[in-house]
Each structure stands twice: as structure tokens, then as C-alpha cells.
Scaffold this motif. Structure first.
Motif, PDB file in Angstrom:
ATOM      1  N   PHE A 167     -72.174 -57.790 -10.952  1.00  0.00           N
ATOM      2  CA  PHE A 167     -71.662 -56.517 -10.459  1.00  0.00           C
ATOM      3  C   PHE A 167     -72.690 -55.396 -10.569  1.00  0.00           C
ATOM      4  O   PHE A 167     -72.491 -54.314 -10.015  1.00  0.00           O
ATOM      5  CB  PHE A 167     -70.400 -56.126 -11.233  1.00  0.00           C
ATOM      6  CG  PHE A 167     -69.158 -56.833 -10.766  1.00  0.00           C
ATOM      7  CD1 PHE A 167     -68.319 -56.246  -9.835  1.00  0.00           C
ATOM      8  CD2 PHE A 167     -68.841 -58.098 -11.240  1.00  0.00           C
ATOM      9  CE1 PHE A 167     -67.179 -56.900  -9.387  1.00  0.00           C
ATOM     10  CE2 PHE A 167     -67.705 -58.755 -10.800  1.00  0.00           C
ATOM     11  CZ  PHE A 167     -66.870 -58.163  -9.869  1.00  0.00           C
ATOM     12  N   ASN A 168     -73.770 -55.633 -11.278  1.00  0.00           N
ATOM     13  CA  ASN A 168     -74.745 -54.569 -11.501  1.00  0.00           C
ATOM     14  C   ASN A 168     -75.309 -53.964 -10.214  1.00  0.00           C
ATOM     15  O   ASN A 168     -75.344 -52.741 -10.080  1.00  0.00           O
ATOM     16  CB  ASN A 168     -75.877 -55.080 -12.397  1.00  0.00           C
ATOM     17  CG  ASN A 168     -75.492 -55.119 -13.858  1.00  0.00           C
ATOM     18  OD1 ASN A 168     -75.142 -54.106 -14.457  1.00  0.00           O
ATOM     19  ND2 ASN A 168     -75.557 -56.302 -14.460  1.00  0.00           N
ATOM     20  N   PRO A 169     -75.766 -54.764  -9.234  1.00  0.00           N
ATOM     21  CA  PRO A 169     -76.360 -54.149  -8.037  1.00  0.00           C
ATOM     22  C   PRO A 169     -75.395 -53.263  -7.258  1.00  0.00           C
ATOM     23  O   PRO A 169     -75.796 -52.193  -6.769  1.00  0.00           O
ATOM     24  CB  PRO A 169     -76.798 -55.365  -7.200  1.00  0.00           C
ATOM     25  CG  PRO A 169     -76.964 -56.470  -8.183  1.00  0.00           C
ATOM     26  CD  PRO A 169     -75.906 -56.234  -9.209  1.00  0.00           C
ATOM     27  N   MET A 170     -74.133 -53.693  -7.113  1.00  0.00           N
ATOM     28  CA  MET A 170     -73.172 -52.867  -6.377  1.00  0.00           C
ATOM     29  C   MET A 170     -72.848 -51.581  -7.134  1.00  0.00           C
ATOM     30  O   MET A 170     -72.804 -50.496  -6.557  1.00  0.00           O
ATOM     31  CB  MET A 170     -71.872 -53.637  -6.127  1.00  0.00           C
ATOM     32  CG  MET A 170     -72.004 -54.796  -5.168  1.00  0.00           C
ATOM     33  SD  MET A 170     -72.520 -56.298  -6.009  1.00  0.00           S
ATOM     34  CE  MET A 170     -70.998 -56.782  -6.790  1.00  0.00           C
ATOM     35  N   MET A 171     -72.621 -51.710  -8.442  1.00  0.00           N
ATOM     36  CA  MET A 171     -72.248 -50.538  -9.229  1.00  0.00           C
ATOM     37  C   MET A 171     -73.389 -49.534  -9.314  1.00  0.00           C
ATOM     38  O   MET A 171     -73.152 -48.320  -9.373  1.00  0.00           O
ATOM     39  CB  MET A 171     -71.805 -50.975 -10.621  1.00  0.00           C
ATOM     40  CG  MET A 171     -70.469 -51.700 -10.618  1.00  0.00           C
ATOM     41  SD  MET A 171     -69.935 -52.119 -12.285  1.00  0.00           S
ATOM     42  CE  MET A 171     -68.277 -52.726 -11.968  1.00  0.00           C
ATOM     43  N   ALA A 172     -74.622 -50.022  -9.304  1.00  0.00           N
ATOM     44  CA  ALA A 172     -75.769 -49.115  -9.391  1.00  0.00           C
ATOM     45  C   ALA A 172     -75.809 -48.122  -8.244  1.00  0.00           C
ATOM     46  O   ALA A 172     -76.372 -47.030  -8.374  1.00  0.00           O
ATOM     47  CB  ALA A 172     -77.060 -49.920  -9.431  1.00  0.00           C
ATOM     48  N   THR A 173     -75.204 -48.468  -7.112  1.00  0.00           N
ATOM     49  CA  THR A 173     -75.223 -47.583  -5.949  1.00  0.00           C
ATOM     50  C   THR A 173     -74.073 -46.582  -5.943  1.00  0.00           C
ATOM     51  O   THR A 173     -74.069 -45.654  -5.133  1.00  0.00           O
ATOM     52  CB  THR A 173     -75.137 -48.404  -4.646  1.00  0.00           C
ATOM     53  OG1 THR A 173     -73.837 -49.003  -4.528  1.00  0.00           O
ATOM     54  CG2 THR A 173     -76.199 -49.483  -4.599  1.00  0.00           C
ATOM     55  N   ALA A 174     -73.084 -46.771  -6.822  1.00  0.00           N
ATOM     56  CA  ALA A 174     -71.814 -46.057  -6.690  1.00  0.00           C
ATOM     57  C   ALA A 174     -71.550 -45.016  -7.763  1.00  0.00           C
ATOM     58  O   ALA A 174     -70.446 -44.490  -7.850  1.00  0.00           O
ATOM     59  CB  ALA A 174     -70.657 -47.067  -6.664  1.00  0.00           C
ATOM     60  N   GLY A 175     -72.527 -44.693  -8.576  1.00  0.00           N
ATOM     61  CA  GLY A 175     -72.331 -43.686  -9.611  1.00  0.00           C
ATOM     62  C   GLY A 175     -72.914 -42.340  -9.211  1.00  0.00           C
ATOM     63  O   GLY A 175     -73.978 -42.282  -8.585  1.00  0.00           O
ATOM     64  N   LYS A 176     -72.227 -41.259  -9.555  1.00  0.00           N
ATOM     65  CA  LYS A 176     -72.838 -39.942  -9.381  1.00  0.00           C
ATOM     66  C   LYS A 176     -74.109 -39.860 -10.221  1.00  0.00           C
ATOM     67  O   LYS A 176     -75.114 -39.285  -9.803  1.00  0.00           O
ATOM     68  CB  LYS A 176     -71.839 -38.849  -9.793  1.00  0.00           C
ATOM     69  CG  LYS A 176     -70.618 -38.759  -8.897  1.00  0.00           C
ATOM     70  CD  LYS A 176     -69.637 -37.704  -9.400  1.00  0.00           C
ATOM     71  CE  LYS A 176     -68.379 -37.669  -8.538  1.00  0.00           C
ATOM     72  NZ  LYS A 176     -67.375 -36.700  -9.067  1.00  0.00           N
ATOM     73  N   ILE A 177     -74.025 -40.431 -11.411  1.00  0.00           N
ATOM     74  CA  ILE A 177     -75.209 -40.616 -12.256  1.00  0.00           C
ATOM     75  C   ILE A 177     -75.280 -42.095 -12.601  1.00  0.00           C
ATOM     76  O   ILE A 177     -74.348 -42.641 -13.197  1.00  0.00           O
ATOM     77  CB  ILE A 177     -75.136 -39.783 -13.546  1.00  0.00           C
ATOM     78  CG1 ILE A 177     -75.102 -38.289 -13.231  1.00  0.00           C
ATOM     79  CG2 ILE A 177     -76.318 -40.108 -14.466  1.00  0.00           C
ATOM     80  CD1 ILE A 177     -74.897 -37.403 -14.442  1.00  0.00           C
ATOM     81  N   THR A 178     -76.345 -42.756 -12.191  1.00  0.00           N
ATOM     82  CA  THR A 178     -76.527 -44.169 -12.531  1.00  0.00           C
ATOM     83  C   THR A 178     -77.563 -44.283 -13.639  1.00  0.00           C
ATOM     84  O   THR A 178     -78.685 -43.786 -13.512  1.00  0.00           O
ATOM     85  CB  THR A 178     -76.962 -44.984 -11.309  1.00  0.00           C
ATOM     86  OG1 THR A 178     -75.882 -45.038 -10.369  1.00  0.00           O
ATOM     87  CG2 THR A 178     -77.327 -46.420 -11.707  1.00  0.00           C
TER      88      THR A 178
END
Length: 233
Positions: free
Chosen positions: A175-186
């Protein structure tokens, strides 16, 4: 050259506050942001909404946050390995949104891509679909699912550079690659941090444009969620 390096997890999670929504990468205990989770535990922030495939185990990963009652709601696809997660769910002490695993992954990907919603057949005709809009396409029914985003996306990579480019290793590329794109702050924690330009561009999984803060983690335990071995003869 832009550098996104911060000293440690404490600096990386500056601004984290009560009531925020977090995405936490990982699958089981593989590829979870161990250092970031320990910092959340230390900060003691409360009423968090955590988006993660699962909630770790009772004494490791997100399970530690559950023990300290720091999590108000879990958005996940799997409960099975965490007894405290199950207990809080059945006792009505924890809000839980259970999502088919592929739908969860796509909701994270959609959120990162700026897609507000999409249709999927997964869950139609089950409890998952209750209260959701449905529509027929080519004779098949689909549910409308919304994209997911978070105040902080916390991911773990094998190697990264000072510009925030990331390479995941093996199953940690979950899930890391998808979640990395979806945070206001990653926030990315990595096992090895190298100067920008040292990574092969063809091997990069998450481009640095998605990452705001990166630091080199330490003391990784990399526990095995459930060890199965062959019985001795």
C-alpha cells in the motif's frame, strides 16, 4: 538541489494533531512505518482516523496505538491478527469501516490521482454496499466508492534520496506507493538515505514530488506477523 531531509521521526511528524486522518503503509507487519508509529505513540495524539490495510498485532504496529486508545476510527480491509482491534470493534469502542482489499487500494490510488469517486463491482449486494449509490454498466451492477486522502501519509521504503524519491523492496511495495501520493503531507522513512542522483531513475517507485519529508529510520524490528514452520520429524 531541493532537499526534503529531516533529522528524525520527531521532526517529520511536526504538526500532527488530535483528530487528524493518517494513512499508514504496510501489509501485515511488512513495510510499516515503525519509527513514525513510535513517534505517534510518544506524542499521545488522540481521536485519529487511521487508513491502513490492517492494524498490526496487539503489541506492534498500529496495535500499539489501539492499546493506548489513540485511534477513533479504522478504515481497513483486515482485522484477523489483532485481538484488541477485534475486541474494540465488537464492544462498539472503535469505529471501523471494513473495505474489500482491492477497493481500499484503489480508493487510496484515486485520492492521490485527484479522482473523487469511481465505480467497482466489489461488495455490491452485501453489507459493504448498504447506503451507497449503485449503477448498472453493461448488465453488471457497480458501487460508487470515493477516493481517500489524509492529513499525513506515513510510508516506509527500503531506499530513498534527499529529494524524496523512493524504492520499496519486495512485499513492502504494497500500500505504500498508493498512499504516498494521497497525503497532504507525505512522510517517508527509509532504511538507507542517499544523495539525490544516486538512485537509478528506472527503479524509482515513488517520485520525490509526492514526498514532503524524508528521514533515515533506525532500529527496525521487521517482525513476522505469523510464523509457520514445519513440524520436526
Amino acid at each position: 538541489m531541493i532537499t526534503k531531509t529531516v533529522a528524525d521521526a520527531q521532526a517529520a511528524l511536526a504538526g500532527l494533531a488530535d483528530g487528524m486522518t493518517l494513512m499508514l503503509g504496510g501489509f501485515g507487519l511488512c513495510g510499516i512505518p515503525e519509527n513514525a508509529i513510535q513517534e505517534i505513540l510518544r506524542l499521545g495524539v488522540k481521536n485519529l482516523t487511521c487508513i491502513s490495510n490492517n492494524a498490526g498485532v496487539d503489541d506492534f504496529g498500529i496495535g500499539l496505538l489501539l492499546q493506548q486508545r489513540q485511534v477513533r476510527k479504522m478504515i481497513s480491509s483486515y482485522v484477523g491478527e489483532n485481538a484488541e482491534f477485534e475486541r474494540q470493534l465488537l464492544a462498539g469502542e472503535l469505529e471501523v469501516e471494513l473495505i474489500p482489499q482491492g477497493t481500499l487500494a484503489e480508493r487510496c490510488r484515486a485520492g492521490g490521482a485527484g479522482i473523487p469517486a469511481f465505480y467497482t463491482p466489489a461488495g455490491y449486494g452485501t453489507e459493504v454496499g448498504e447506503g451507497k449509490e449503485s449503477r448498472e454498466f453493461n448488465g453488471k451492477m457497480y458501487l460508487l466508492e470515493t477516493g481517500l486522502t489524509a492529513d499525513f501519509a506515513l510510508v516506509k521504503a527500503w531506499k530513498g534520496d534527499t529529494a524524496g524519491n523512493l524504492i520499496y523492496k519486495g512485499t513492502a511495495r504494497n500500500f505504500n506507493p498508493m498512499m504516498a501520493t494521497a497525503g497532504k503531507i507525505t512522510v517517508a522513512e527509509v532504511e538507507e538515505l542517499v544523495p539525490a542522483g544516486e538512485l537509478d531513475p528506472n527503479q524509482i517507485h515513488t517520485p520525490g514530488i509526492f514526498v514532503q519529508r524524508i528521514f533515515q529510520g533506525k532500529n527496525y524490528e521487521k517482525r513476522i506477523e505469523q510464523r509457520t514452520v514445519r513440524a520436526t520429524a
